[in-house]
Enzyme design. Structure first.
Site, PDB file in Angstrom:
ATOM      1  N   ILE A   1     -31.051 -10.144  16.266  1.00  0.00           N
ATOM      2  CA  ILE A   1     -30.826 -11.466  16.855  1.00  0.00           C
ATOM      3  C   ILE A   1     -31.095 -11.345  18.351  1.00  0.00           C
ATOM      4  O   ILE A   1     -30.517 -10.475  19.013  1.00  0.00           O
ATOM      5  CB  ILE A   1     -29.353 -11.906  16.636  1.00  0.00           C
ATOM      6  CG1 ILE A   1     -28.977 -11.856  15.151  1.00  0.00           C
ATOM      7  CG2 ILE A   1     -29.110 -13.288  17.241  1.00  0.00           C
ATOM      8  CD1 ILE A   1     -29.695 -12.828  14.277  1.00  0.00           C
ATOM      9  N   VAL A   2     -31.980 -12.188  18.859  1.00  0.00           N
ATOM     10  CA  VAL A   2     -32.249 -12.116  20.302  1.00  0.00           C
ATOM     11  C   VAL A   2     -31.192 -12.920  21.063  1.00  0.00           C
ATOM     12  O   VAL A   2     -30.471 -13.728  20.497  1.00  0.00           O
ATOM     13  CB  VAL A   2     -33.673 -12.616  20.649  1.00  0.00           C
ATOM     14  CG1 VAL A   2     -34.713 -11.773  19.936  1.00  0.00           C
ATOM     15  CG2 VAL A   2     -33.832 -14.099  20.336  1.00  0.00           C
TER      16      VAL A   2
ATOM     17  N   ARG B   1     -26.365  -4.788  25.154  1.00  0.00           N
ATOM     18  CA  ARG B   1     -27.218  -5.649  24.330  1.00  0.00           C
ATOM     19  C   ARG B   1     -28.026  -6.604  25.229  1.00  0.00           C
ATOM     20  O   ARG B   1     -29.190  -6.901  24.953  1.00  0.00           O
ATOM     21  CB  ARG B   1     -26.301  -6.436  23.378  1.00  0.00           C
ATOM     22  CG  ARG B   1     -26.997  -7.279  22.375  1.00  0.00           C
ATOM     23  CD  ARG B   1     -27.451  -6.470  21.185  1.00  0.00           C
ATOM     24  NE  ARG B   1     -28.215  -7.335  20.306  1.00  0.00           N
ATOM     25  CZ  ARG B   1     -28.503  -7.072  19.052  1.00  0.00           C
ATOM     26  NH1 ARG B   1     -28.103  -5.940  18.505  1.00  0.00           N
ATOM     27  NH2 ARG B   1     -29.199  -7.904  18.324  1.00  0.00           N
TER      28      ARG B   1
ATOM     29  N   ASP C   1     -30.420 -17.930  12.222  1.00  0.00           N
ATOM     30  CA  ASP C   1     -31.284 -18.651  11.276  1.00  0.00           C
ATOM     31  C   ASP C   1     -30.959 -20.144  11.237  1.00  0.00           C
ATOM     32  O   ASP C   1     -31.021 -20.777  10.176  1.00  0.00           O
ATOM     33  CB  ASP C   1     -31.165 -18.031   9.863  1.00  0.00           C
ATOM     34  CG  ASP C   1     -31.581 -16.567   9.855  1.00  0.00           C
ATOM     35  OD1 ASP C   1     -32.549 -16.220  10.552  1.00  0.00           O
ATOM     36  OD2 ASP C   1     -30.924 -15.770   9.162  1.00  0.00           O
TER      37      ASP C   1
ATOM     38  N   ASN D   1     -39.515 -17.763  13.369  1.00  0.00           N
ATOM     39  CA  ASN D   1     -38.983 -16.734  12.465  1.00  0.00           C
ATOM     40  C   ASN D   1     -39.305 -17.114  11.028  1.00  0.00           C
ATOM     41  O   ASN D   1     -39.334 -18.295  10.686  1.00  0.00           O
ATOM     42  CB  ASN D   1     -37.465 -16.642  12.625  1.00  0.00           C
ATOM     43  CG  ASN D   1     -36.850 -15.595  11.704  1.00  0.00           C
ATOM     44  OD1 ASN D   1     -37.345 -14.470  11.607  1.00  0.00           O
ATOM     45  ND2 ASN D   1     -35.782 -15.957  11.009  1.00  0.00           N
ATOM     46  N   THR D   2     -39.540 -16.097  10.199  1.00  0.00           N
ATOM     47  CA  THR D   2     -39.649 -16.349   8.772  1.00  0.00           C
ATOM     48  C   THR D   2     -38.453 -15.717   8.071  1.00  0.00           C
ATOM     49  O   THR D   2     -38.051 -14.598   8.377  1.00  0.00           O
ATOM     50  CB  THR D   2     -40.997 -15.868   8.189  1.00  0.00           C
ATOM     51  OG1 THR D   2     -40.999 -16.156   6.789  1.00  0.00           O
ATOM     52  CG2 THR D   2     -41.242 -14.396   8.419  1.00  0.00           C
ATOM     53  N   HIS D   3     -37.853 -16.497   7.146  1.00  0.00           N
ATOM     54  CA  HIS D   3     -36.591 -16.089   6.526  1.00  0.00           C
ATOM     55  C   HIS D   3     -36.710 -16.231   5.003  1.00  0.00           C
ATOM     56  O   HIS D   3     -37.223 -17.240   4.517  1.00  0.00           O
ATOM     57  CB  HIS D   3     -35.463 -16.989   7.056  1.00  0.00           C
ATOM     58  CG  HIS D   3     -34.130 -16.622   6.509  1.00  0.00           C
ATOM     59  ND1 HIS D   3     -33.420 -15.523   6.952  1.00  0.00           N
ATOM     60  CD2 HIS D   3     -33.382 -17.187   5.539  1.00  0.00           C
ATOM     61  CE1 HIS D   3     -32.287 -15.437   6.273  1.00  0.00           C
ATOM     62  NE2 HIS D   3     -32.242 -16.429   5.417  1.00  0.00           N
TER      63      HIS D   3
ATOM     64  N   THR E   1     -45.578  -6.649   5.898  1.00  0.00           N
ATOM     65  CA  THR E   1     -46.597  -7.311   5.065  1.00  0.00           C
ATOM     66  C   THR E   1     -46.865  -8.738   5.557  1.00  0.00           C
ATOM     67  O   THR E   1     -47.982  -9.240   5.382  1.00  0.00           O
ATOM     68  CB  THR E   1     -46.211  -7.326   3.568  1.00  0.00           C
ATOM     69  OG1 THR E   1     -45.055  -8.131   3.371  1.00  0.00           O
ATOM     70  CG2 THR E   1     -45.978  -5.926   3.046  1.00  0.00           C
ATOM     71  N   ASN E   2     -45.888  -9.373   6.165  1.00  0.00           N
ATOM     72  CA  ASN E   2     -46.150 -10.696   6.762  1.00  0.00           C
ATOM     73  C   ASN E   2     -47.079 -10.558   7.966  1.00  0.00           C
ATOM     74  O   ASN E   2     -47.983 -11.369   8.155  1.00  0.00           O
ATOM     75  CB  ASN E   2     -44.842 -11.382   7.154  1.00  0.00           C
ATOM     76  CG  ASN E   2     -44.158 -12.010   5.958  1.00  0.00           C
ATOM     77  OD1 ASN E   2     -44.519 -13.101   5.528  1.00  0.00           O
ATOM     78  ND2 ASN E   2     -43.172 -11.316   5.398  1.00  0.00           N
TER      79      ASN E   2
HETATM   80  C1  GAR Z   1     -39.404 -10.933   4.928  1.00  0.00           C
HETATM   81  O1  GAR Z   1     -39.043 -11.384   3.640  1.00  0.00           O
HETATM   82  C2  GAR Z   1     -38.642 -11.691   5.987  1.00  0.00           C
HETATM   83  O2  GAR Z   1     -38.384 -13.027   5.662  1.00  0.00           O
HETATM   84  C3  GAR Z   1     -37.355 -10.915   6.009  1.00  0.00           C
HETATM   85  O3  GAR Z   1     -37.763  -9.588   5.973  1.00  0.00           O
HETATM   86  C4  GAR Z   1     -38.940  -9.503   5.169  1.00  0.00           C
HETATM   87  C5  GAR Z   1     -39.958  -8.680   5.915  1.00  0.00           C
HETATM   88  O4  GAR Z   1     -40.997  -8.295   5.078  1.00  0.00           O
HETATM   89  N1  GAR Z   1     -36.586 -11.228   7.176  1.00  0.00           N
HETATM   90  C6  GAR Z   1     -35.276 -11.352   7.165  1.00  0.00           C
HETATM   91  O5  GAR Z   1     -34.576 -11.132   6.198  1.00  0.00           O
HETATM   92  C7  GAR Z   1     -34.682 -11.795   8.500  1.00  0.00           C
HETATM   93  N2  GAR Z   1     -33.351 -12.262   8.315  1.00  0.00           N
HETATM   94  P1  GAR Z   1     -42.293  -7.583   5.664  1.00  0.00           P
HETATM   95  O6  GAR Z   1     -41.802  -6.486   6.634  1.00  0.00           O
HETATM   96  O7  GAR Z   1     -42.983  -6.997   4.478  1.00  0.00           O
HETATM   97  O8  GAR Z   1     -43.099  -8.621   6.365  1.00  0.00           O
END
Ligand code: GAR
EC number: 2.1.2.2
Length: 211
Positions: A103-104, A76, A156, A118-120, A22-23
């Site tokens: 993790i890359v 890996r 992160d 990255n979005t966390h 969704t992001n």
């Molecule tokens: C998001 O909330 C993102 O921050 C998280 O996975 C979700 C993906 O949602 N990522 C992590 O937890 C990474 N450590 P989406 O697939 O609907 O975009």
């Protein structure tokens, strides 16, 4: 009168996903709605697994996709190098991990360090890792949120670009809280990627500056 300068080409963005995407969709919608004014375009979507909605979203948008599964490589490190190669084929200016649950390693960061975002789903440095929403709930935190940051060699732990807070309610379970975080997170990611692409940025130590 001189002709107006040629507008800069949009920044090329490769997005990496592992799940529902969704992001990613929020980025695709921003590009579709705002066109070149957004400043960035998604040129390809990669994943560490097949059969996920994130890849289906990319295919519906007519974008090239690729899958790099850890188990298809002897080590890996070999996976990491192959992922870096697959991303590099699309000549990205920025790479965005949008729910990419891997993790890359060194090879990937050697190529894309300083332009891998990255979005966390937590306010880093609180609650890093794969279970950030669950961990914030279990800790009894009253406020959590989301963080968009550059990726470094840690988990992160890279320089923070932007954060937004989300209150935790007594009635929240992990799914409900994660949905409310993602509502906020999608807007933040779209805003940050657009600003990085349009305005440029510098990273000095732990600090990120966008002019
Ligand atoms: C998001 O909330 C993102 O921050 C998280 O996975 C979700 C993906 O949602 N990522 C992590 O937890 C990474 N450590 P989406 O697939 O609907 O975009």
């Amino acid at each position: 009168m001189p002709l107006p300068a040629e507008p800069a080409a949009p920044a090329r963005v490769v997005v990496l996903v592992s799940g529902s995407g969704t992001n990613l969709q929020a980025l695709l919608d921003a590009v579709a709605e705002r066109g070149p004014a957004y400043g960035a375009e998604v040129v390809a979507v990669g994943a560490d697994r097949s059969g996920i909605e994130g890849l289906a979203r990319a295919e519906r948008a007519g974008l090239p996709t690729f899958v790099c599964r850890v188990r298809d490589y002897p080590t890996r490190e070999a996976w990491d190098a192959a992922l870096a190669e697959a991303v590099a084929e699309h000549r990205p200016d920025l790479v965005v991990s949008a729910g990419f649950m891997k993790i890359v390693g060194a090879a990937f960061l050697a190529r894309f360090g300083g332009r891998f975002v990255n979005t966390h789903p937590a306010l880093l440095p609180s609650f890093p890792g794969a279970h950030a929403v669950r961990d914030a709930l279990a800790h009894g935190a009253r406020v959590t949120g989301c963080t968009v940051h550059f990726v470094d060699a840690g988990v992160d732990s890279g320089p923070i670009i932007a954060q937004r807070a989300v209150e935790i309610r007594d009635t929240d379970d992990e799914a409900a809280l994660h949905e409310r975080i993602k509502d906020v997170e999608r807007g933040l990611l779209v805003e940050v990627v657009g600003r990085l692409a349009r305005d440029g940025y510098s990273i000095e130590g732990r600090k990120v500056f966008i002019p």
